[in-house]
Design a protein around this motif. Sequence first.
Motif, mmCIF file in Angstrom:
data_model
loop_
_atom_site.group_PDB
_atom_site.id
_atom_site.type_symbol
_atom_site.label_atom_id
_atom_site.label_comp_id
_atom_site.label_asym_id
_atom_site.label_seq_id
_atom_site.Cartn_x
_atom_site.Cartn_y
_atom_site.Cartn_z
ATOM 1 N N THR A 3 6.346 13.076 0.577
ATOM 2 C CA THR A 3 6.213 13.048 -0.840
ATOM 3 C C THR A 3 5.943 11.586 -1.686
ATOM 4 N N SER A 43 3.664 9.921 -2.843
ATOM 5 C CA SER A 43 3.015 9.917 -4.014
ATOM 6 C C SER A 43 2.740 11.362 -4.254
ATOM 7 N N TYR A 44 2.543 11.596 -5.565
ATOM 8 C CA TYR A 44 2.651 13.081 -6.150
ATOM 9 C C TYR A 44 1.359 13.599 -5.611
#
Length: 154
Positions: A19, A21-22
């Motif tokens: 996770t 980066s979104y």
Amino acid sequence: MAQEFDTVIRWTGNRGDGTRSYRGYDRTWDIAAPGKPVIHCSNDPMLGGDPTKMNPEDLLLSALSACHMLWYLHLASAAGVVVTGYQDQPVGQGETLASGAGRFLSAELRPEIEVAAGTDLEEAAAIHGRIHEVCFIARSVNFPVTCAPVFRQI
């Protein structure tokens, strides 16, 4: 009598960086239970999920419908109502707030039920009114559930 239900939910969406980066991971997972086939899931397509996989909303609506169906078949059998076919296309109404929080507001079950010729359709319909007193899933949700059955005698 207390009961325990268990499954395993395993996130399958790690593309290699977790996770970090979104947008760098998938919202996919598998549902497993001992001795049963795995169900591959994703979040709602509106949120970027895979539309070919079941999402939590699909699963909740399906569980509600299936529980209702199983109780209907049981109560129909006990009442002497011969059911030869049953199919439901339930519809859930929900809302999503600006914050992203969502919930079901209501659900309508729409079973199409085949019964033996000569069945008292009034009696067959009345069974639906008793189900939510006993259906595990319907008794567990906090939104109204209605039922609009259609009968066909064969």
